[in-house]
Each structure stands twice: as structure tokens, then as C-alpha cells.
Design a protein around this motif. Structure first.
Motif, PDB file in Angstrom:
ATOM      1  N   UNK A 102       4.937  13.177 -10.036  1.00 54.02           N
ATOM      2  CA  UNK A 102       5.790  14.364  -9.933  1.00 54.02           C
ATOM      3  C   UNK A 102       6.743  14.430 -11.125  1.00 54.02           C
ATOM      4  N   UNK A 110      11.486   5.272   1.878  1.00 54.11           N
ATOM      5  CA  UNK A 110      12.389   6.113   1.103  1.00 54.11           C
ATOM      6  C   UNK A 110      11.626   6.851   0.007  1.00 54.11           C
ATOM      7  N   UNK A 111      10.747   6.105  -0.681  1.00 50.76           N
ATOM      8  CA  UNK A 111       9.989   6.716  -1.766  1.00 50.76           C
ATOM      9  C   UNK A 111       9.123   7.856  -1.244  1.00 50.76           C
ATOM     10  N   UNK A 112       8.416   7.583  -0.137  1.00 53.52           N
ATOM     11  CA  UNK A 112       7.540   8.627   0.420  1.00 53.52           C
ATOM     12  C   UNK A 112       8.361   9.836   0.859  1.00 53.52           C
ATOM     13  N   UNK A 157      10.742  -3.993   1.432  1.00 48.99           N
ATOM     14  CA  UNK A 157       9.594  -3.284   0.880  1.00 48.99           C
ATOM     15  C   UNK A 157       9.183  -2.100   1.754  1.00 48.99           C
ATOM     16  N   UNK A 198      -3.991  -5.609   1.956  1.00 45.17           N
ATOM     17  CA  UNK A 198      -3.475  -4.261   1.866  1.00 45.17           C
ATOM     18  C   UNK A 198      -2.019  -4.149   2.228  1.00 45.17           C
ATOM     19  N   UNK A 218      11.047  -0.449   3.728  1.00 43.79           N
ATOM     20  CA  UNK A 218      12.108   0.550   3.630  1.00 43.79           C
ATOM     21  C   UNK A 218      12.013   1.297   2.303  1.00 43.79           C
ATOM     22  N   UNK A 219      11.729   0.535   1.237  1.00 50.63           N
ATOM     23  CA  UNK A 219      11.574   1.168  -0.069  1.00 50.63           C
ATOM     24  C   UNK A 219      10.422   2.161  -0.017  1.00 50.63           C
ATOM     25  N   UNK A 220       9.339   1.760   0.657  1.00 50.24           N
ATOM     26  CA  UNK A 220       8.171   2.634   0.760  1.00 50.24           C
ATOM     27  C   UNK A 220       8.538   3.909   1.507  1.00 50.24           C
ATOM     28  N   UNK A 247      11.208  10.805  -0.393  1.00 48.93           N
ATOM     29  CA  UNK A 247      11.657  11.533  -1.581  1.00 48.93           C
ATOM     30  C   UNK A 247      10.513  12.313  -2.202  1.00 48.93           C
ATOM     31  N   UNK A 248       9.328  11.724  -2.152  1.00 48.70           N
ATOM     32  CA  UNK A 248       8.151  12.434  -2.668  1.00 48.70           C
ATOM     33  C   UNK A 248       7.942  13.716  -1.859  1.00 48.70           C
ATOM     34  N   UNK A 252       3.347   6.631   8.853  1.00 47.93           N
ATOM     35  CA  UNK A 252       2.646   5.343   8.824  1.00 47.93           C
ATOM     36  C   UNK A 252       3.633   4.225   8.497  1.00 47.93           C
ATOM     37  N   UNK A 253       4.561   4.530   7.598  1.00 50.44           N
ATOM     38  CA  UNK A 253       5.557   3.527   7.200  1.00 50.44           C
ATOM     39  C   UNK A 253       6.465   3.158   8.354  1.00 50.44           C
ATOM     40  N   UNK A 290       0.824  -1.211   0.000  1.00 55.94           N
ATOM     41  CA  UNK A 290       0.000   0.000   0.000  1.00 55.94           C
ATOM     42  C   UNK A 290       0.862   1.267   0.000  1.00 55.94           C
ATOM     43  N   UNK A 291       1.769   1.325   0.957  1.00 59.85           N
ATOM     44  CA  UNK A 291       2.553   2.529   1.182  1.00 59.85           C
ATOM     45  C   UNK A 291       3.516   2.793   0.028  1.00 59.85           C
ATOM     46  N   UNK A 292       4.157   1.736  -0.429  1.00 60.64           N
ATOM     47  CA  UNK A 292       5.124   1.893  -1.511  1.00 60.64           C
ATOM     48  C   UNK A 292       4.406   2.251  -2.806  1.00 60.64           C
ATOM     49  N   UNK A 297       2.481   9.608   5.313  1.00 58.86           N
ATOM     50  CA  UNK A 297       2.753   8.243   4.844  1.00 58.86           C
ATOM     51  C   UNK A 297       4.082   7.738   5.421  1.00 58.86           C
ATOM     52  N   UNK A 327       4.624   0.964  10.632  1.00 53.66           N
ATOM     53  CA  UNK A 327       4.500  -0.382  10.094  1.00 53.66           C
ATOM     54  C   UNK A 327       5.815  -1.144  10.244  1.00 53.66           C
ATOM     55  N   UNK A 349      14.665  -3.392  -4.342  1.00 54.76           N
ATOM     56  CA  UNK A 349      14.209  -2.532  -3.246  1.00 54.76           C
ATOM     57  C   UNK A 349      15.195  -2.617  -2.098  1.00 54.76           C
ATOM     58  N   UNK A 350      15.433  -1.625  -1.314  1.00 48.42           N
ATOM     59  CA  UNK A 350      14.937  -0.262  -1.538  1.00 48.42           C
ATOM     60  C   UNK A 350      15.769   0.440  -2.598  1.00 48.42           C
TER      61      UNK A 350
END
Lengths: 220, 462
Positions: free
Chosen positions: A22, B257-259, B251, B413, B253-255, B261-262, B281-282, A10-12, B278, B285, A101-102
């Protein structure tokens, strides 16, 4: 440019969707293999970002089915599986890129650009047309060395037309590159963007083929 | 110092062998002695008979031509018989009627060696022991006495004794060497195994080949191999767990990092705030995942942690009180129905974790405004802990898979760790409890943890 993101986290998934937007891409996001296949059958995508550990149908199954069906869609695998064997089997199953990932969002964006560039048969990172230079990485457009100020959507429309020079793109095709399924589409948005582009650049750049769509002619 | 097989064998086998040989030697010696006695007696008898014949013959001749006969003739004839043991042999020839010695050897005394008229006699003559044989002719006129010094027998006996003893003595070092060598040979497969095990890399847990292993050492090798197998399994589980865990952390951690960076790139405040939410939340989690991983890692099946008498009803009300805020926040109706049941033997903390995971899951899957019901009841001799919800349930074909580590169902989810039910199962296994999944009424999922007869205590290592 329209991307299909297949990611069950979900988060990723959310982060990628926002992050890629973006970068000016329209992103459709699905969370399992079966939905990915439905979306691929229904829409036109320029690239797919595929996670491997998916519920319902694994990423590799989705990929192999696509390749067997003759699809040449650029596919970037984005996964936590980092062994050499995983990478080899991913690439040998038809993936064009493999990212573990990551990852860094910038690197992902660069690899997506590289894949799209390769698909258009271009070697140079920037797109040149007459005295116009479009840089997909920096989202900058220069005319005769001077920067031209474009909105992200105008940029996306111009980029699509330049990537497909000589080919007429329908309004629907251009729309697909601008909006993902979740977005609400404004009926005459594409016309508005074309109008702005003609004004900011030059009117003859984009030709209208009535009833079909728009085209930027190849340089003769 | 460890006992040495070689020394032990040496120190048991050598004396036993020696004792055995000594007994055999003694028997041979005794038998030989008997033979010697018989042989010498036979010799004495034969000599006496010979001498008596000679005497009769000579006397008859003497009667025909008296004075013709010299003593030397007889002595000469006798020499052959006596040369070797001359000093120890003696004879007397008596003419009984005249009570005079007709002839005697130099070694013989002048008086009668024996007073008997026939047969053997052992007696002392001039202070040393002798054996004398007396033979008298049929007419009782002539008598021959042949004596032999016991010394001669002694020498012969000693001679025989030595012959028997020498090989025994010589064999001692030989036996020692053979035992030493034999043990070395017998131990060589073990030494090879030791060298093999010693030179192994720590991760090499292949079984030891037992082809040339002596039968006596096989139980040891079998036990070692069984241990290797268990270790291998444990390592394998550990390795898989670590790899799964590392994999599962990528996963989130990737989430993150992505969030992040966003958020960095966001131009609008609202966009940045959303991304940062997010990120939070990450982190939550990832924390939950780490927590669950730690819990799972701590439930080590080889170490039993406690055996309390746990009242499941009490425990359930405690756990539900803790979770109630979460249920309230989701508008989930939480209920407990606990009958009076015997306590369950087990680890209270672990059973708490089991229950918390089940109820957490139920709340997560129950629709907003749904219900979760926990009940504790007696069923026959078993005690059943049940958790039901009115969520979507789990199709029967997935019932087995949901207990696998990191298994996430579609539509879950991806917010869970995928470990909750693995933890539940591991704890249930430790308590020898059975887990049953079934469809709820009218919908949803019911999970039952069935604890066996409470009288039968939980087995495990204390």
C-alpha cells in the motif's frame, strides 16, 4: 523500491506485505533465515526487514553474514525482543534500525523512508528536481506547486529514477522495484509507465539510453 | 510465647550446676568434718599425754620437795593450749589410789568426766555434750581426763560449711550471667542470619552463608537454603514463563495491528475484507494462545489436582467426538482403536487436555485428506496411548526440542501457540508417563504416552 521481508509469522508477514505494498513498495516475503539468504543472493533489494526469532537460521546470523560479505543493504530489525541488550546487539551486528513489536505501520513506513533517504545521501525528506517535488511520505508529486496525479507504479518508477539521478537504471532493475516475485510481470509495463510519466510531466525529464535503460540527469 | 533457649538453658543448667556443687560441697564438708574430728581427737590425746607427763614430773618433784608446787604453774602451762576455747576445754588430773583430783581446770566438774580408764567417750556433762579422752599411766596410779565441749566442734563445722557454701552461693549469679552471655554469643550468628534474611529484598534468594553457623543450627540453615534454591528455581521458571508469554503475545498483537491498519488504509473493498478476515484469524489465534498459556499455567507441578481412575479408551472416544468436526472439515480420517485395558490413575481433565493437544497437532500436520489414528493398548504392565498421523513427521534431531515452550518448527506456519507439546509433556510428567516420538508407518509421526504399571499409583501431593 524493493524490500525483502523476513518474518516467520504467517499473519504478520501477510499484513506487512500488503501494508508495505500500500505504501508503494515491492515486497518479497520469506519465512526463515535460509530462504532470506537465498533471496538476498538472487535479487536486488533496497532494504531488508528482519525478524530475529527465525527458524533454520536466526535473524542475527543472517545479518552478520550479510555484513561480513560487505553488504551495505539497509536493515531494519523488527522483533519482539525488547531488552536494551537485544537492541544493542542487533544494532552492533549491523542493523540500521530496531523496531519492537507490536509497532505502528505508519512508524515502520516512516523509518523505511528515513533509511532509504539516508542511503541516497539526502537530508531533506522530499526529493526536488528542477520545479518538481516528490514526497515519499505522502506519495505526492508537485510540479511548480501544483499536484500531479500519478498512479502508484508511475510514482514508484519516478521515485527510483529520482533517487538514482545520473545513473542509468535498466528495465529489469525498474521492474524489480515494482513487482515482487509473486507478481506477474507484464513485459512492457515499465515502458508504459515511462510513457505516462513523460506525458504527465515533461518529455525530456527521462532519457532513454537505448539497449541499457532509463536515466534522469543530475541538475547541472 | 515461644520457648526461649536462654531461659531453658538457664533453668536446666543452673539447678544442675547447683545440685552438683551442693553434692561436692556436702562431700567436702563430710570429709572436712572427719578431718576436724581426727584433728581435735589428736589434740585431745596430745594434751592428755602432755598433762600426764607434767603430772608425773610434778608429783616426782613434790615427793622430793612436797608442797612446793602450786596449781598455778600447771594452769599457766595449760593456758597456751586452752586460751581460745577455754570455756569449752576441761581437764582433770586424778590420783587414782587416793581417788582425788590432784588438779582440774575451772571448767571441769568435780566428779569424773568419764568412768573409762582409757580412750574416748562422748557424754553429757552438766547438760551439754562433751568428748572426753582418758589417759592412765602405766602403773594405774595417775589418770588425766581431757574434755572438749562438742560446741567447739559445732563452731568449727559451721565455719567450714560456710567456707564451702559461700562460693557456691556467690557463683549462682555468676553462672547465670555466664549462661546468659554464652547463649547470646552462641546465638549471635543466628541473629545475624535473621537480620540478613529480614533485610533481604523479596527476590533475593541467595543461599545463607553457613560459615560461622554453629553445627547445631546447620541443619536449619541447610533446609532453608534448600528451600531458597527450590523457590529460586520456581521463580526463575515463573519469570521465564511470564517473559516468554509476554514475548510470544507481541507477534500476534503486531499482526493484528498491522492487519487492522491495512484494512483501514485499503481502498478496495476486497482488500479491506481480506485484511479484516486476517484480523479475525489473528484474534482466534491470540485466543488460542491465551487459552494454551492459561492451561499451561494451571498445570502447577506442585499441586496435584486429582486422582481418578481414567479409562483411556473412554476418554479417547470422548475427545475424538469433540474434535471430529475439525477433522471432518479438513477431510482427515479419524480412527480409534482401544483395547480393554486397566484404567490409569490420574487427572481426567488433564489427560483429556493431553489427548486433545496430541490429536489437534496430528490433524494440523496430517495432509488434507490424510488420517489420524489413536490407539490405547497394553504393553507388558504398561498402558500405551498412541497418536499417529501421516503428516511430514519430525526429524529425530528435533524430537527433544519440540517439547520446549514456544518452539515452532519450520513450515509450521506460526499458526500454533508453540505450547501444545509443552502442555502434553507437563501433564505426562505429572502422571509419571513417558513420551516417545517415532516415525510413523510408512511416514508421519507417532507419539506414544506410556503410563507405567497401573497398580503403582501416581505419586504426587494429595
Amino acid at each position: 523500491m524493493r524490500l525483502l521481508l523476513v518474518e516467520d509469522d504467517e499473519l504478520l508477514g501477510n499484513g506487512l506485505q500488503v501494508g508495505l505494498r500500500q505504501n508503494g513498495y515491492a515486497v518479497d516475503w520469506v519465512k526463515d533465515g535460509r530462504s532470506a539468504e537465498l533471496f538476498l543472493a538472487a535479487g536486488t533489494y533496497d532494504l531488508m526487514i528482519l525478524d530475529l526469532g527465525l527458524p533454520a537460521r536466526s535473524g542475527l546470523e543472517v545479518l552478520r553474514t550479510q555484513r561480513r560479505g560487505g553488504s551495505a543493504l539497509p536493515v531494519l530489525i523488527l522483533t519482539a525482543r525488547d531488552t536494551v541488550e537485544d537492541k544493542v546487539s542487533g544494532l552492533d551486528s549491523g542493523a540500521d534500525e530496531y523496531l519492537v513489536k507490536p509497532f505502528d505501520l505508519d512508524e515502520l513506513a516512516a523509518r523505511i523512508r528515513a533509511l532509504l533517504r539516508r542511503r541516497s545521501g539526502r537530508g531533506e525528506p522530499v526529493i526536488r528536481h528542477r520545479d518538481l517535488v516528490l514526497d515519499p511520505a505522502s506519495h505526492a508529486v508537485m510540479r511548480a506547486g501544483r499536484p500531479v496525479d500519478l498512479s502508484p507504479r508511475e510514482f514508484a518508477v519516478l521515485r527510483q529514477l529520482l533517487e538514482n539521478r545520473g545513473r542509468v537504471l535498466s528495465r529489469a532493475r525498474l521492474e524489480q522495484g515494482l513487482y515482487s516475485w509473486a507478481d506477474e510481470i507484464d513485459s512492457n509495463a515499465v515502458e508504459v509507465h515511462i510513457h505516462h510519466l513523460r506525458r504527465k510531466l515533461w518529455p525530456e525529464l527521462i532519457r532513454t539510453i537505448r539497449g541499457v535503460g532509463y536515466v534522469i540527469d543530475k541538475e547541472s | 510465647m515461644n520457648p526461649s533457649l536462654r531461659n531453658r538453658l538457664l533453668f536446666t543448667l543452673l539447678p544442675v550446676t547447683l545440685a552438683l556443687w551442693a553434692i561436692v560441697g556436702a562431700i567436702i564438708y563430710a570429709a572436712a568434718q572427719g578431718e576436724v574430728d581426727e584433728l581435735i581427737d589428736a589434740q585431745l590425746t596430745q594434751s592428755a599425754r602432755l598433762l600426764l607427763n607434767l603430772m608425773e614430773h610434778e608429783l616426782a618433784e613434790e615427793e622430793m620437795a612436797p608442797g612446793d608446787m602450786s596449781d598455778d604453774d600447771i594452769a599457766e602451762q595449760f593456758a597456751e593450749f586452752s586460751h581460745k576455747y577455754e570455756q569449752r576445754l576441761a581437764f582433770q588430773m586424778w590420783i587414782l589410789g587416793e581417788n582425788r583430783i590432784w588438779l582440774r581446770s575451772d571448767s571441769a566438774p568435780r566428779y569424773r568426766m568419764s568412768e573409762r580408764s582409757a580412750g574416748f567417750e562422748d557424754r553429757a556433762i552438766e547438760g551439754s555434750p562433751w568428748r572426753v579422752y582418758v589417759l592412765t599411766d602405766a602403773a594405774g596410779r595417775l589418770q588425766v581426763q581431757v574434755g572438749e565441749s562438742a560446741e567447739r566442734r559445732e563452731i568449727l563445722r559451721n565455719h567450714i560449711a560456710w567456707r564451702v557454701l559461700v562460693p557456691i552461693l556467690l557463683s549462682i549469679p555468676l553462672i547465670a550471667v555466664m549462661i546468659w552471655y554464652g547463649v547470646a554469643r552462641a546465638m549471635s550468628p543466628l541473629r545475624n542470619i535473621a537480620a540478613d534474611v529480614k533485610n533481604r529484598r523479596p527476590d533475593n534468594l541467595r543461599p545463607i552463608p553457613d560459615l560461622d553457623v554453629p553445627v547445631e543450627a546447620k541443619p536449619l540453615i541447610d533446609a532453608l537454603n534448600a528451600l531458597f534454591r527450590r523457590l529460586q528455581q520456581a521463580f526463575e521458571t515463573e519469570r521465564r514463563f511470564t517473559s516468554d508469554a509476554a514475548h510470544e503475545l507481541r507477534t500476534p498483537l503486531a499482526a493484528l495491528k498491522t492487519q487492522a491498519q491495512v484494512a483501514l488504509r485499503a481502498t478496495a473493498d476486497e482488500e479491506r475484507r481480506r485484511a479484516l478476515r486476517q484480523v479475525v484469524a489473528g484474534v482466534d489465534r491470540a485466543t488460542h494462545l491465551a487459552q494454551q498459556l492459561l492451561t499451561l499455567a494451571r498445570i502447577d507441578p506442585t499441586v496435584w489436582v486429582g486422582h481418578d481412575n481414567v479409562d483411556l479408551g473412554d476418554l479417547a472416544s470422548e475427545v475424538l467426538a469433540e474434535i471430529a468436526p475439525l477433522a471432518l472439515a479438513r477431510g482427515t480420517d479419524l480412527g480409534l482403536e482401544a483395547g480393554a485395558v486397566a484404567p490409569v490413575r490420574g487427572d481426567r481433565a488433564m489427560l483429556g487436555i493431553l489427548l486433545r493437544n496430541l490429536v489437534d497437532n496430528a490433524i494440523k500436520y496430517a495432509p488434507a485428506g490424510g488420517w489420524v489414528e489413536v490407539n490405547v493398548e497394553r504393553r507388558g504392565s504398561a498402558i500405551v496411548l498412541g497418536v499417529s498421523d501421516n503428516g511430514p513427521g519430525i526429524p529425530p534431531e528435533e524430537h527433544a526440542r519440540v517439547f520446549e515452550r514456544f518452539y515452532r518448527r519450520i513450515g509450521a506456519g506460526g499458526s500454533g501457540s508453540g505450547l501444545g507439546l509443552s502442555i502434553v509433556r507437563r501433564i505426562a510428567d505429572l502422571h509419571h508417563a513417558e513420551i516417545r516420538l517415532s516415525a510413523g508407518e510408512p511416514a508421519g509421526l507417532r507419539v506414544e504416552v506410556i503410563f507405567g504399571d497401573p497398580a503403582r499409583t501416581v505419586t504426587g501431593q494429595p
